[in-house]
Enzyme design. Structure first.
Site, PDB file in Angstrom:
ATOM      1  N   GLU A  16       0.829  -1.216   0.000  1.00 51.34           N
ATOM      2  CA  GLU A  16       0.000   0.000   0.000  1.00 51.34           C
ATOM      3  C   GLU A  16       0.868   1.274   0.000  1.00 51.34           C
ATOM      4  OE1 GLU A  16      -1.875   0.471   3.819  1.00 51.34           O
ATOM      5  OE2 GLU A  16      -3.453   1.790   3.057  1.00 51.34           O
ATOM      6  N   LYS A  49      -9.478   2.876  -1.659  1.00 51.74           N
ATOM      7  CA  LYS A  49      -9.673   2.257  -0.339  1.00 51.74           C
ATOM      8  C   LYS A  49     -10.989   2.739   0.281  1.00 51.74           C
ATOM      9  CE  LYS A  49      -7.067   1.802   4.025  1.00 51.74           C
ATOM     10  NZ  LYS A  49      -5.877   2.303   4.742  1.00 51.74           N
ATOM     11  N   CYS A  66      -5.509  -2.725   3.131  1.00 54.76           N
ATOM     12  CA  CYS A  66      -5.196  -2.569   4.552  1.00 54.76           C
ATOM     13  C   CYS A  66      -6.414  -2.666   5.480  1.00 54.76           C
ATOM     14  CB  CYS A  66      -4.398  -1.286   4.751  1.00 54.76           C
ATOM     15  SG  CYS A  66      -3.280  -1.404   6.179  1.00 54.76           S
TER      16      CYS A  66
HETATM   17  O1  LIG Z   1      -6.163  -2.443  10.847  1.00 59.16           O
HETATM   18  C1  LIG Z   1      -4.984  -2.245  11.211  1.00 59.16           C
HETATM   19  O2  LIG Z   1      -4.532  -2.670  12.267  1.00 59.16           O
HETATM   20  C2  LIG Z   1      -4.052  -1.499  10.318  1.00 59.16           C
HETATM   21  C3  LIG Z   1      -4.772  -0.698   9.265  1.00 59.16           C
HETATM   22  C4  LIG Z   1      -3.905   0.320   8.637  1.00 59.16           C
HETATM   23  O3  LIG Z   1      -2.807   0.538   9.078  1.00 59.16           O
HETATM   24  C5  LIG Z   1      -4.364   1.069   7.472  1.00 59.16           C
HETATM   25  O4  LIG Z   1      -5.461   0.830   6.959  1.00 59.16           O
HETATM   26  O5  LIG Z   1      -3.597   1.926   7.000  1.00 59.16           O
END
Ligand SMILES: O=C(O)CCC(=O)C(=O)O
Length: 263
Positions: free
Chosen positions: A43, A112, A146
């Site tokens: 990402e 996202k 993510c």
């Molecule tokens: O859900 C998580 O613990 C990490 C999510 C995250 O870092 C993000 O979406 O950027």
């Protein structure tokens, strides 16, 4: 059908897209040398989480990133899940995944959908609201980013239309939550009876040390390949998509669903 998948478990230089572009190109060459069919990046590989600097750094409509990914896909005849990049569109910023086939044609674009409040992402980035399914290397797949992984209903919405693989990109998964990362991914593989190919970054930025452990998981939740927690590396695995068809036949969770109960 057997496919070789490769994950670029890379470090990302905070706020330095030109440096990161070089790293991305190096991984495409490595994946090609390893004989990969599909390569997946992490990402926000262009900027890292340099959220306050997005006005200077974000890629206008993703154009520069798309040009690079298309060129790498074509040069190395690789199917590429382009992780995600910080993009700018109509005066807003997005965390956007671009996917290219091995002819260098764009087959998907996804913003996202779930923004990560713990890192103030929603203060800088606008959320997408469209699902993301596409065919890549002959496999119908779903792509998410993510924090999206913590919303099984979002993936289920996409997986119900038939994808056999979940292609998942992350960068901000820190070392202290890496056990959760693995459990969540194994659960998504089992409940959706699908292969999971998941890229996470390594290295550190101002706030976090990232936990790597990029994973390839089969539809029973078994780990087929994994990266270490700290090293930059290409993680590769051969996956047999026919396995997944057999598993869906044994326990037909999709046809056993009762969506009328799920509100
Ligand atoms: O859900 C998580 O613990 C990490 C999510 C995250 O870092 C993000 O979406 O950027």
């Amino acid at each position: 059908m057997t496919l070789k998948v490769a994950i670029a478990q890379m470090n990302i230089a905070l706020g330095q897209p030109e440096v990161n572009k070089q790293t991305v190109a190096q991984y495409a060459q490595k994946a090609s040398e390893a004989g990969a069919d599909i390569l997946i990046y992490p990402e926000m590989w262009n900027t890292g989480y340099a959220l306050t600097d997005l006005p200077q750094l974000a890629d206008n409509d993703g154009e520069r990133s798309r040009q690079l990914l298309a060129r790498l896909a074509k040069t190395y005849q690789l199917n590429i899940v382009g992780g995600s990049v910080a993009t700018m569109r109509d005066g807003q910023f997005f965390n956007t995944m671009f996917v290219f086939n091995q002819l260098g044609q764009q087959v998907a674009r996804y913003d996202k959908a779930h923004l990560f409040g713990l890192m103030n992402e929603e203060k800088y980035i606008a959320a997408g609201s469209q699902p993301n399914t596409f065919e890549l290397a002959g496999v119908l797949s779903a792509g998410v980013i993510c924090y999206d992984i913590r919303f099984p209903e979002w993936l289920r919405t996409m997986m119900s239309s038939g994808p056999q693989a979940i292609l998942y990109v992350s960068a901000e998964w820190p070392i202290q939550r890496i056990a959760q990362w693995q459990i969540l991914l194994q659960a998504r593989a089992i409940e959706n009876q699908a292969f999971v190919v998941a890229a996470n970054r390594v290295g550190s930025d101002r706030d976090n040390t990232f936990g790597g452990r990029s994973l390839v998981i089969d539809p029973l939740g078994n780990i087929v390949a994994q990266g270490t927690d700290a090293d930059e590396m290409l993680v590769t695995a051969d996956i047999d998509i026919a396995d997944e068809t057999a598993i869906r036949g044994q326990i037909p969770v999709f046809s056993d669903r009762r969506p009328e109960l799920y509100r």
